[in-house]
Write an enzyme that holds these catalytic residues in place. Sequence first.
Site, PDB file in Angstrom:
ATOM      1  N   GLY A  45       0.788  -1.232   0.000  1.00  0.00           N
ATOM      2  CA  GLY A  45       0.000   0.000   0.000  1.00  0.00           C
ATOM      3  C   GLY A  45       0.814   1.274   0.000  1.00  0.00           C
ATOM      4  O   GLY A  45       0.370   2.291   0.516  1.00  0.00           O
TER       5      GLY A  45
ATOM      6  N   GLY B 234       2.549   2.362  -2.940  1.00  0.00           N
ATOM      7  CA  GLY B 234       2.810   2.790  -4.322  1.00  0.00           C
ATOM      8  C   GLY B 234       3.901   2.005  -5.023  1.00  0.00           C
ATOM      9  O   GLY B 234       4.405   2.436  -6.045  1.00  0.00           O
TER      10      GLY B 234
ATOM     11  N   GLY C  46       3.492  -1.087  -6.152  1.00  0.00           N
ATOM     12  CA  GLY C  46       2.915  -2.108  -7.028  1.00  0.00           C
ATOM     13  C   GLY C  46       2.564  -3.400  -6.327  1.00  0.00           C
ATOM     14  O   GLY C  46       2.408  -4.437  -6.981  1.00  0.00           O
ATOM     15  N   SER C  47       2.420  -3.367  -4.974  1.00  0.00           N
ATOM     16  CA  SER C  47       2.113  -4.631  -4.291  1.00  0.00           C
ATOM     17  C   SER C  47       0.792  -5.192  -4.810  1.00  0.00           C
ATOM     18  O   SER C  47       0.667  -6.409  -5.027  1.00  0.00           O
ATOM     19  CB  SER C  47       2.053  -4.445  -2.777  1.00  0.00           C
ATOM     20  OG  SER C  47       1.074  -3.492  -2.446  1.00  0.00           O
TER      21      SER C  47
ATOM     22  N   ALA D  78       1.379  -6.462  -8.508  1.00  0.00           N
ATOM     23  CA  ALA D  78       2.212  -7.672  -8.523  1.00  0.00           C
ATOM     24  C   ALA D  78       1.418  -8.859  -7.982  1.00  0.00           C
ATOM     25  O   ALA D  78       1.518  -9.979  -8.499  1.00  0.00           O
ATOM     26  CB  ALA D  78       3.476  -7.450  -7.705  1.00  0.00           C
TER      27      ALA D  78
ATOM     28  N   ASP E 233       0.445  -0.441 -14.185  1.00  0.00           N
ATOM     29  CA  ASP E 233       1.202  -1.140 -13.148  1.00  0.00           C
ATOM     30  C   ASP E 233       1.241  -2.648 -13.408  1.00  0.00           C
ATOM     31  O   ASP E 233       2.295  -3.281 -13.344  1.00  0.00           O
ATOM     32  CB  ASP E 233       0.585  -0.866 -11.761  1.00  0.00           C
ATOM     33  CG  ASP E 233       0.734   0.595 -11.346  1.00  0.00           C
ATOM     34  OD1 ASP E 233       1.237   1.388 -12.154  1.00  0.00           O
ATOM     35  OD2 ASP E 233       0.346   0.932 -10.211  1.00  0.00           O
TER      36      ASP E 233
END
Length: 315
Positions: free
Chosen positions: A101, A103, A105-106, A109, A149
């Site tokens: 959380g 930024g 890309g969790s 991904a 993303d």
Amino acid sequence: MKSTASAPGKIILFGEHFVVYGVSAVLCAINKRITVSATKIQGNIISIKSNIGDLITTPNKPIIEINSPLKPFYFIANKMIEKYNQNTGIEILIQSEIPLGVGLGSSSASCVAGAAAISRLFAKTSKKEILDLAIEAEKTIFQNTSGADCTVCTFGGIMEYDRKNGFSKINLEPNFHLVIANSKIEHSTEIIVSNVKQFKEKNENTFSNLCKEESNLINNVLILLKNNDLTGLGKNMIKNQEYLEAIGVSNEKLRSMIELAQKLSFGAKITGAGGGGCIIALTNESNVEKVIESFKEKNYECFSAKIDFRGLDTF
Ligand code: MEV
């Protein structure tokens, strides 16, 4: 039967927010990953386990009834069970090296690794099919995603992305290091994107000029990347940060972090939605350690990252 996949996190080097309105963005995958494994199990059950909690429930529920950050995984599992009309349960395990959380890309991904691990329990899906499924899954938590993303998490490396033409891989291996520092301010990409939309609706002219400026900046950046011109790229980061300030996605803490980073790096800016999350500073061997030290002295969580060229991996 078990299937495992991993996907890298990402940062946006240039162009966040403006990409939602058609401008190109430049993104790169970073060498921090999320790994998802999926197993077919007996019973009418979808079981999702992660370090942010678990979701254990039955298939066939309308997605609107699933109130959990793990919703995209449920969406993918349910969709695959339905599509292949199989009477099976699925167990999903998620492990992450990417701070959540902020930024990096969790969520993208997760969606990419989840789409790959789960869909490949049923069929030999292509990267393109996995990407489409991942974007659809991400839309269950963030409806207005540009898809940028998930795209970079799937293909890795460095790329230019725009909503109309999709992505084009930039086949370069620039020799920079990024220092990523976490403001520890939680943010919701969805809320910030919607605030920017409101800003745009109230300031159509200003916003349209900023889009033009950002578009010129991206054109310059593409040349500077080819020339590996870190000084020029850093200057453009500073300029890009000014445009992000103008649309209201920065704040005092982010500004002070950027100021600190700019003293020792080539340039620094917010990465991702802003409002909190992370900033990035562009460095090389000559200054990477100094930038890290200066953040650590002020007790910021920070680390250096390199570009990941692998993208999605399946095992
Ligand atoms: C979020 O990582 C990037 C934004 O540009 C939103 C998007 O592109 O979907 C803010």
